[in-house]
Write a protein that holds these residues in place. Sequence first.
Motif, PDB file in Angstrom:
ATOM      1  N   HIS A  68       0.813  -1.216   0.000  1.00 17.07           N
ATOM      2  CA  HIS A  68       0.000   0.000   0.000  1.00 17.07           C
ATOM      3  C   HIS A  68       0.845   1.263   0.000  1.00 17.07           C
ATOM      4  O   HIS A  68       0.339   2.356  -0.308  1.00 17.07           O
ATOM      5  N   SER A  69       2.150   1.165   0.306  1.00 17.53           N
ATOM      6  CA  SER A  69       2.989   2.359   0.223  1.00 17.53           C
ATOM      7  C   SER A  69       4.459   1.962   0.218  1.00 17.53           C
ATOM      8  O   SER A  69       4.843   0.894   0.712  1.00 17.53           O
ATOM      9  N   LEU A  70       5.269   2.857  -0.345  1.00 19.59           N
ATOM     10  CA  LEU A  70       6.723   2.695  -0.322  1.00 19.59           C
ATOM     11  C   LEU A  70       7.363   4.072  -0.361  1.00 19.59           C
ATOM     12  O   LEU A  70       6.798   5.025  -0.874  1.00 19.59           O
ATOM     13  N   HIS A  71       8.542   4.169   0.219  1.00 21.06           N
ATOM     14  CA  HIS A  71       9.317   5.407   0.171  1.00 21.06           C
ATOM     15  C   HIS A  71      10.787   5.030   0.106  1.00 21.06           C
ATOM     16  O   HIS A  71      11.315   4.391   1.010  1.00 21.06           O
ATOM     17  N   GLY A  72      11.436   5.414  -0.993  1.00 21.36           N
ATOM     18  CA  GLY A  72      12.832   5.044  -1.190  1.00 21.36           C
ATOM     19  C   GLY A  72      13.716   6.253  -1.421  1.00 21.36           C
ATOM     20  O   GLY A  72      13.272   7.303  -1.909  1.00 21.36           O
ATOM     21  N   TYR A  73      15.000   6.095  -1.076  1.00 20.44           N
ATOM     22  CA  TYR A  73      16.008   7.124  -1.298  1.00 20.44           C
ATOM     23  C   TYR A  73      17.088   6.566  -2.218  1.00 20.44           C
ATOM     24  O   TYR A  73      17.672   5.510  -1.932  1.00 20.44           O
ATOM     25  N   PRO A 211      19.468  13.753 -11.463  1.00 21.32           N
ATOM     26  CA  PRO A 211      18.949  12.471 -10.984  1.00 21.32           C
ATOM     27  C   PRO A 211      17.935  12.616  -9.859  1.00 21.32           C
ATOM     28  O   PRO A 211      17.791  13.679  -9.252  1.00 21.32           O
ATOM     29  N   SER A 212      17.238  11.515  -9.585  1.00 23.02           N
ATOM     30  CA  SER A 212      16.240  11.481  -8.511  1.00 23.02           C
ATOM     31  C   SER A 212      16.918  11.383  -7.151  1.00 23.02           C
ATOM     32  O   SER A 212      17.969  10.760  -6.999  1.00 23.02           O
ATOM     33  N   LEU A 213      16.286  11.985  -6.149  1.00 27.86           N
ATOM     34  CA  LEU A 213      16.734  11.881  -4.768  1.00 27.86           C
ATOM     35  C   LEU A 213      15.896  10.869  -3.995  1.00 27.86           C
ATOM     36  O   LEU A 213      16.426   9.963  -3.360  1.00 27.86           O
ATOM     37  N   ASP A 214      14.591  11.058  -4.011  1.00 23.43           N
ATOM     38  CA  ASP A 214      13.723  10.123  -3.302  1.00 23.43           C
ATOM     39  C   ASP A 214      12.412   9.969  -4.063  1.00 23.43           C
ATOM     40  O   ASP A 214      12.054  10.794  -4.906  1.00 23.43           O
ATOM     41  N   HIS A 215      11.690   8.903  -3.720  1.00 26.50           N
ATOM     42  CA  HIS A 215      10.531   8.497  -4.510  1.00 26.50           C
ATOM     43  C   HIS A 215       9.541   7.808  -3.580  1.00 26.50           C
ATOM     44  O   HIS A 215       9.922   6.970  -2.756  1.00 26.50           O
ATOM     45  N   ALA A 216       8.263   8.163  -3.715  1.00 24.82           N
ATOM     46  CA  ALA A 216       7.221   7.565  -2.873  1.00 24.82           C
ATOM     47  C   ALA A 216       6.025   7.188  -3.732  1.00 24.82           C
ATOM     48  O   ALA A 216       5.690   7.889  -4.689  1.00 24.82           O
ATOM     49  N   VAL A 217       5.375   6.076  -3.371  1.00 23.55           N
ATOM     50  CA  VAL A 217       4.180   5.610  -4.065  1.00 23.55           C
ATOM     51  C   VAL A 217       3.179   5.121  -3.027  1.00 23.55           C
ATOM     52  O   VAL A 217       3.560   4.457  -2.050  1.00 23.55           O
ATOM     53  N   TRP A 218       1.894   5.454  -3.239  1.00 21.29           N
ATOM     54  CA  TRP A 218       0.804   4.955  -2.398  1.00 21.29           C
ATOM     55  C   TRP A 218      -0.205   4.239  -3.292  1.00 21.29           C
ATOM     56  O   TRP A 218      -0.665   4.812  -4.290  1.00 21.29           O
ATOM     57  N   PHE A 219      -0.541   3.010  -2.956  1.00 17.20           N
ATOM     58  CA  PHE A 219      -1.534   2.241  -3.709  1.00 17.20           C
ATOM     59  C   PHE A 219      -2.868   2.346  -2.975  1.00 17.20           C
ATOM     60  O   PHE A 219      -3.003   1.864  -1.850  1.00 17.20           O
TER      61      PHE A 219
END
Length: 270
Positions: A68-73, A211-219
């Motif tokens: 349901h969610s993720l947060h990556g660096y 480039p990307s620093l961090d990324h988040a997704v919510w399902f």
Amino acid sequence: MSSAPAVARDSDPVTIPLTALLALDRIDNGLFRSEHVFEIDRPLYGGQVIAQALMACGLTVDEGRDPHSLHGYFLRRGDATRPVIYRVENDRDGRSYSARRVVAIQNGAVILNMSCSFRTVTPGAERTASTVESLVHPDQCRRITADPGISIEARVQDWPTAAQYFPAKFWVRPNCILPDGDSLTHAAAIAYMTDFSAGLSRVNGSEILGPSLDHAVWFHRPPLWSDWLLVDYGAGVAAGKRGWYPGSVVDGNGEVVASMAQEMVYRDKR
């Protein structure tokens, strides 16, 4: 993980099936390795490492719990010619939620760390958080010529201006048929896609998007990617040599399937 064969779509050029990119080899408890590498020297696509990290975490969670969610660096640039090792830590398995942490490792160095959460599928009242204006059907849209190493098909109605550079609203689908009933693979595939394009201008004054620093997704709903999805990036913020933007992933019925946010670096032009 499902062993269903990867069936390519007839309209897609010869690329690696997305299901093959998501495949992992279980080395030990909580330890996985990516199976596919590219033969040409290229940076590792950020969406691929996020998706594989989510797959690794999901393979340690009991059935019946969807991401349901993720947060990556993103910590270092990855190398697409080398496999990635994923080390998963089990933080908690509660009655309804499971929490995991994972690091992605290449050459002994961490290139990504990520936290993700899984929840027992439970029905409840549904509301669409936002609406997206209807667009021309993807079959009538112009195809985006993506990097052959990116295993999705994308189409856009109106190409952005030269200043915007990246399309902020477009249709996407995987380049292969995803296995039925495998919510983890569908969620990982959607996560893979959310790093495609960007909701920011490539050039901001004297700076260029990096480039990307961090990324988040919510399902928000059980992950399902069996047809075209619409990606709609919202207005972003640029400050302090960083750019941030949100986005929605919407199905053909106008329901928001997932939301995402990403922060990227702005660098001085050379």
